[in-house]
Design an enzyme around this catalytic site. Structure first.
Site, PDB file in Angstrom:
ATOM      1  N   ASN A 131       0.806  -1.232   0.000  1.00  0.00           N
ATOM      2  CA  ASN A 131       0.000   0.000   0.000  1.00  0.00           C
ATOM      3  C   ASN A 131       0.839   1.283   0.000  1.00  0.00           C
ATOM      4  O   ASN A 131       0.403   2.310  -0.516  1.00  0.00           O
ATOM      5  CB  ASN A 131      -1.005  -0.001   1.162  1.00  0.00           C
ATOM      6  CG  ASN A 131      -0.356  -0.182   2.510  1.00  0.00           C
ATOM      7  OD1 ASN A 131       0.748  -0.718   2.634  1.00  0.00           O
ATOM      8  ND2 ASN A 131      -1.048   0.230   3.553  1.00  0.00           N
ATOM      9  N   LYS A 154      11.695  -8.593   1.378  1.00  0.00           N
ATOM     10  CA  LYS A 154      10.694  -9.448   0.748  1.00  0.00           C
ATOM     11  C   LYS A 154       9.454  -8.570   0.591  1.00  0.00           C
ATOM     12  O   LYS A 154       8.701  -8.341   1.537  1.00  0.00           O
ATOM     13  CB  LYS A 154      10.386 -10.671   1.612  1.00  0.00           C
ATOM     14  CG  LYS A 154       9.534 -11.756   0.917  1.00  0.00           C
ATOM     15  CD  LYS A 154       8.081 -11.367   0.814  1.00  0.00           C
ATOM     16  CE  LYS A 154       7.261 -12.425   0.102  1.00  0.00           C
ATOM     17  NZ  LYS A 154       5.969 -11.901  -0.395  1.00  0.00           N
ATOM     18  N   ALA A 156       5.765  -7.199  -1.165  1.00  0.00           N
ATOM     19  CA  ALA A 156       4.488  -7.807  -1.542  1.00  0.00           C
ATOM     20  C   ALA A 156       4.568  -8.320  -2.976  1.00  0.00           C
ATOM     21  O   ALA A 156       5.227  -7.718  -3.830  1.00  0.00           O
ATOM     22  CB  ALA A 156       3.361  -6.791  -1.406  1.00  0.00           C
ATOM     23  N   SER A 207      -0.826  -8.015   7.325  1.00  0.00           N
ATOM     24  CA  SER A 207      -2.093  -8.433   7.913  1.00  0.00           C
ATOM     25  C   SER A 207      -1.884  -9.115   9.260  1.00  0.00           C
ATOM     26  O   SER A 207      -0.785  -9.576   9.594  1.00  0.00           O
ATOM     27  CB  SER A 207      -2.816  -9.389   6.965  1.00  0.00           C
ATOM     28  OG  SER A 207      -2.119 -10.621   6.891  1.00  0.00           O
ATOM     29  N   GLU A 228       3.956  -4.621  12.601  1.00  0.00           N
ATOM     30  CA  GLU A 228       2.959  -3.553  12.464  1.00  0.00           C
ATOM     31  C   GLU A 228       1.849  -4.116  11.606  1.00  0.00           C
ATOM     32  O   GLU A 228       2.028  -4.338  10.409  1.00  0.00           O
ATOM     33  CB  GLU A 228       3.586  -2.307  11.832  1.00  0.00           C
ATOM     34  CG  GLU A 228       2.699  -1.074  11.927  1.00  0.00           C
ATOM     35  CD  GLU A 228       1.865  -0.838  10.683  1.00  0.00           C
ATOM     36  OE1 GLU A 228       0.656  -1.195  10.710  1.00  0.00           O
ATOM     37  OE2 GLU A 228       2.405  -0.329   9.698  1.00  0.00           O
ATOM     38  N   CYS A 262      -3.281   1.019   7.057  1.00  0.00           N
ATOM     39  CA  CYS A 262      -3.536   0.476   8.391  1.00  0.00           C
ATOM     40  C   CYS A 262      -4.034   1.559   9.338  1.00  0.00           C
ATOM     41  O   CYS A 262      -4.810   1.278  10.250  1.00  0.00           O
ATOM     42  CB  CYS A 262      -2.267  -0.152   8.952  1.00  0.00           C
ATOM     43  SG  CYS A 262      -1.675  -1.571   8.020  1.00  0.00           S
TER      44      CYS A 262
END
Length: 454
Positions: A131, A154, A156, A207, A228, A262
């Site tokens: 995001n 690493k 997304a 997530s 987080e 988030c």
């Protein structure tokens, strides 16, 4: 297996990349270890020179990197430009302050001289989300690397081009070869990396489910981790709030980055006496938003990052409506090519509905009506999450009193929740543990070492 870069505004695949195989991962980690052994011997000024150069390159190529962000994950181009600028500021902040944050700390004891030294751990594996594909990486990497650690990224799976661009710009800025590497791997290969003797610690932004898996894996190998995770941030509107101003801020807080943050405002908890007036203002403001090409500065509604995420969000809306929430506007796909979803207002939301209990990661605002301040605090804390929160009132003394009672990693009074390199960032409860940014964040991945001299 391959990772695919798909433009969410068109649904077209732009490029595909094969994942790195396990034997190649081991070779890369060995190279990074060699680089880190050299990097930790550099003084803070030498490391700072690299980060200052990185900030300069980010600004010089802002349009290039912002365009890549928009093309790969869909956010508005103007928001992507702001993200790149924030990365530059973060680099400069830690370049300037790391030496002070990690200076030896003298402590009195029975020794002739005793002190605490803050020394690097080694390689930090950064597992980052899509995001904010540049900022999330920089906010984790800059403090960790200024402390003397190396970083393996690493990223997304839907932003492989951003991952490779980040590796390239570190190299262009003059960092030692292999001190920052992007691994294009699948989620099933993460344990292999964590298990490696070369990896000292892990940080993840993602997530709740991903955090549980990474924490369990890191724990099984006795490695430090910082998490987080998700949030269901309450946006608490007290009866004396400036309705017009607060509504404007609420729209920004909910629909910035198409709500895919988030710390986006998620649950709008407002005193019933002003609810109808406030929601009317809010609805009028979002009716003025226009969808279109995120590369166009006139566009205010971008696509969501992936079609499957849009589908999951719509399912949460539908389930909330079936349990009694009231649809004011939206609640449907925008009939356009790409992963667009209409800005949505749900009223009369209450506990037990997905719109209250779950994280809504997209352009849906859930309004929760309460009797008074005490009711607002109770419902704000009635969540398994605890990342951010905001309180809106003309009485800042009351706002601060309410803020102190909210169970969250940060609470803002009359301001939208945001991350800032100067302030610690992180959550409590199922929103994770540990902190990023500030002096607190840079000390997460160091050996707090006692030195005792007679």
């Amino acid at each position: 297996m391959s990772l695919h870069s798909i433009n969410p505004a068109t649904g077209k695949t732009m490029q595909s990349f094969p994942v790195v195989q396990d034997d190649a991962i081991t070779s890369i980690l060995e190279s990074v270890t060699t680089a880190q052994n050299h990097w930790e011997q550099l003084d803070f000024d030498q490391r700072a020179t690299c980060f200052t150069a990185l900030a300069r390159l980010l600004r010089q190529s802002c349009d290039k990197y912002a365009g890549l962000i928009t093309e790969e994950m869909g956010k508005l181009l103007k928001e992507a430009r702001a993200e790149v600028e924030k990365c530059a500021l973060g680099c400069e902040y830690f370049a300037e302050h790391a030496a002070d944050f990690l200076a030896d700390e003298s402590l009195a004891s029975d020794a002739g001289h005793s002190y605490v030294a803050y020394q690097p751990l080694g390689i930090v594996l950064c597992i980052m989300p899509w995001n904010y594909p540049f900022w999330q990486v920089i906010r984790a990497a800059a403090p960790a690397m200024m402390a003397g650690n190396a970083v393996i990224l690493k990223h997304a799976s839907n932003v492989p081009r951003c991952a490779l661009a980040l590796e390239e710009i570190f190299r262009e800025a003059g960092f030692p070869e292999n001190i920052f590497r992007s691994l294009l791997i699948s989620s099933t290969q993460v344990e292999h990396v964590i298990a490696s003797e070369h990896v000292a610690a892990v940080t993840l932004t993602g997530s709740e489910a991903a955090g549980q898996k990474v924490a369990a894996t890191a724990g099984s190998y006795l490695k430090k981790c910082v998490l987080e995770l998700g949030g269901s941030d309450p946006f608490i509107i007290l009866a004396d709030a400036d309705i017009a101003f607060t509504a404007e801020q609420a729209v920004t807080g909910r629909f910035q980055n198409m709500g895919q943050s988030c710390i986006a405002a998620k649950r709008f908890i407002l005193v019933d006496s002003i609810a109808d007036e406030f929601i009317a203002h809010f609805e009028d403001l979002i009716s003025q938003l226009r969808y279109g090409d995120p590369m166009d500065n006139a566009t205010s509604i971008a696509p969501m990052a992936r079609a499957d995420l849009r589908d999951e969000l719509h399912d949460q809306v539908e389930r909330s409506l079936s349990l009694g929430a009231k649809l004011i506007t939206g609640g449907a796909f925008i009939k356009a090519q790409g992963a667009y979803y209409a800005p949505t207002i749900l009223d009369r939301v209450r506990p037990g509905m997905p719109a209250f209990d779950e994280e809504l990661f997209g352009p849906v605002a859930a309004f929760v009506r309460v009797r008074d301040v005490e009711d607002a605090i109770m419902l704000a804390n009635q969540t398994r999450f605890g990342l951010g929160a905001s309180v809106w009132t003309k009485n800042t003394g009351q706002g601060e009193a309410v803020a102190k009672r909210i169970h969250a990693g940060c609470t803002f009074v009359n301001g939208i929740v945001k991350s800032d390199p100067r302030l610690p960032f992180g959550g409590v409860k199922h929103s994770g543990f540990g902190r990023e940014l500030s002096s607190h964040g840079i000390r997460e991945f160091v050996n707090v070492k006692t030195v005792w001299i007679k």
